[in-house]
Design an enzyme around this catalytic site. Structure first.
Site: not given
Lengths: 148, 416
Positions: B132, B210
């Protein structure tokens, strides 16, 4: 479940022009070429055009990748633009943006009335205005435009 | 692999009882029953979270850590209790290792600033092709600000992390930090976190995961994984917006300089200098997201009361059903075919642009996301300009997936 999801916005006119555009291509040579890009989705639209001796658009084509709204808008815009000059097209571009944002019919834009359905989808308005931004840039003699 | 949980003994999950806990699911959209398949962007909120935040504002609210009065003490207790709940959720050794941030993005920016001070000259950061933007841009900015090189490990065409690429980058010997998604927000791919951490450590690198997507769907054990840093955000875990989490090993938190300066994060202050507060407060400058922490604590209680075994089993069944159902639609391509995957399904359709798909689904009350999903380089890697994405949560049902498939069939017939 027979939900008529295609009502309003995705009328047959838009689907037909998106799938079978009449003005897709690239004029070579061209008097003006401008490319518009929608940075949010990466879609782009390139306009090439040739002027007649009267200064009006004699020929126009678009190329690019985008959603049905962008492609249909580009095709219908090209049909409308032929035979018209810059001041008139600038006025129509403004009217078209109003039509897309508010859903209100605008004089001279009958062929673009299917885009009135966009009023319900503010985030999609820029899909329809991208080809117009490219056209205005080309008329200005610029080579790039963004749909904002 | 301990981070792949066993699904066989999972208790059943009562979806209709769970749905009753989410008031918004009773809403209609464009005259249709809301079918919310965009939980990977942000999840809906259960009554327990709404009530906890409302109740705090109505009965027990003041600033934390400084008021010498009853309200402040009670609010501080509630705020710190939320920290303890996060520590328990991640199996962190202690609550002091949990730093509250605004979101995942801020947590990664915090690490990019503070941990970079511990990098040796020439050491690089290694990420993957499927990150991302939140786990890409902070490292690009660090590179441009401080000259810390940024390396990119490849993914396979199936959308899995290419472990050979990861290892060959590590073998160069100059990687100081590996920062990798624990579950892709585009492809649904789980990465083998324990293996990545072990490899990173063997080559002298630290590792950040993440967990924005992963922490929502499976139990996460930062000690079993061996994570040096683990980050996630509250709003995808049925909590409020405005709160994220950074877990880090104690030695790192103690060695790293602060990220933001201000109140709350200091020891003593003169006009000339300041000393820093103990961890985690050193990293929490200013009035923290108090109500949001309380809301996140309630969200954690909520998911733990259901249990991650049941959640994972429910979502795995939904994902299997969705893949089986969507695969029968001619011209539809599911993007990402990882072996170990979660309930995030990206797809494209012949002749129909992702934005047209999303708008037409919306007309049927079905919410999906369309576009590049904050992962533009990944889209380019996959030769796509965008995808449509359906994502599932504890309240998602088989019927909703069937509604999605039926409407996609209708869209296919429109676009031919």
């Amino acid at each position: 479940m027979s939900v008529d999801i295609a009502a309003d916005l995705y009328q047959q006119t838009i689907l037909t022009h998106a799938r079978h555009p009449l003005h897709r291509g690239r004029l070579d040579p061209a008097d003006a070429l401008a490319r518009g890009e929608n940075p949010l989705c990466g879609d782009d639209c390139e306009i090439t055009l040739r002027y007649g001796n009267d200064g009006k658009i004699a020929d126009i084509a678009f190329e690019g990748r985008g959603c049905a709204i962008t492609l249909a808008s580009a095709d219908l815009m090209a049909a409308l633009a032929r035979g018209r000059a810059k001041p008139e097209l600038e006025e129509l571009a403004e009217k078209f943006e109003t039509l897309a944002r508010t859903g209100e019919p605008q004089p001279g834009l009958d062929t673009l009335s299917p885009f009135r359905g966009l009023a319900d989808y503010p985030s999609r308005v820029k899909c329809a205005t991208l080809p117009w931004a490219a056209l205005l840039a080309a008329l200005e003699g610029k080579t790039e435009a963004t749909s904002e | 692999m301990n981070d792949t949980i066993t699904l066989t003994r999972a208790p059943a999950l009562d979806v209709s009882a769970i749905r009753a806990e989410f008031p918004i699911l009773a809403q209609t959209v464009r005259g249709k029953k809301l079918v919310f398949l965009d939980s990977a962007a942000s999840a809906q909120k259960p009554r327990a979270v709404i009530d906890a935040m409302k109740s705090a504002m109505e009965t027990q609210y003041a600033n934390v850590h400084r008021g010498l009065h009853w309200m402040s003490e009670r609010t501080t207790d509630a705020y710190e209790a939320a920290r303890a709940k996060v520590a328990n959720l991640l199996n962190a050794p202690s609550p002091e290792q949990i730093v509250f941030t605004k979101n995942t993005t801020e947590a990664i920016n915090l690490v990019a600033h503070a941990f970079s001070a511990l990098l040796k000259p020439g050491q690089a950061v290694l990420i993957s092709e499927m990150e991302h933007h939140a786990n890409l841009i902070p490292w690009q900015m660090l590179r441009d600000r401080a000259g810390v090189p940024l390396r990119i490990a490849k993914i396979t065409d199936a959308g899995e992390l290419d472990m050979n690429s990861l290892e060959s980058h590590l073998q160069s010997g100059d990687i100081g930090l590996v920062a990798i998604t624990h579950m892709s927000n585009v492809l649904g791919t789980y990465t083998p976190a324990e293996r990545i951490a072990r490899l990173a450590h063997e080559h002298g690198a630290r590792v950040l995961f993440d967990g924005s997507q992963a922490a929502v769907h499976r139990a996460v054990d930062v000690q079993a994984i061996g994570a040096d840093f683990y980050v996630f955000t509250g709003h995808k875990l049925y909590g409020p917006t405005g709160i994220g989490v950074l877990y880090a090993k104690r030695d790192l938190l103690e060695a790293m300089p602060p990220f933001l300066g201000g109140g709350e994060m200091i020891g003593t202050v003169t006009y000339e200098r300041a000393t820093w507060a103990e961890i985690p407060h050193k990293f929490e400058a200013g009035t923290p997201p108090i109500l949001e922490a309380i809301g996140l604590g309630a969200a954690i209680d909520f998911v733990q009361s259901i249990g991650f075994d049941a959640i994972a089993a429910h979502e795995a069944a939904l994902t299997d059903h969705a893949i089986a159902t969507l695969s029968t639609i001619p011209g539809l391509t599911i993007i990402g075919r990882a072996q170990d995957r979660g309930g995030v399904i990206s797809f494209t359709m012949q002749n129909a642009h992702p934005h047209d798909i999303a708008t037409l689904l919306d007309r049927a009350g079905i919410a999906v996301r369309a576009g590049h999903h904050c992962a533009e380089p990944l889209m380019r890697r996959l030769n796509l300009s965008g995808t449509a994405r359906a994502s599932f949560a504890i309240y998602s049902t088989h019927e909703e997936i069937d509604a999605l498939a039926t409407t996609l069939e209708r869209i296919r017939s429109l676009f031919g």
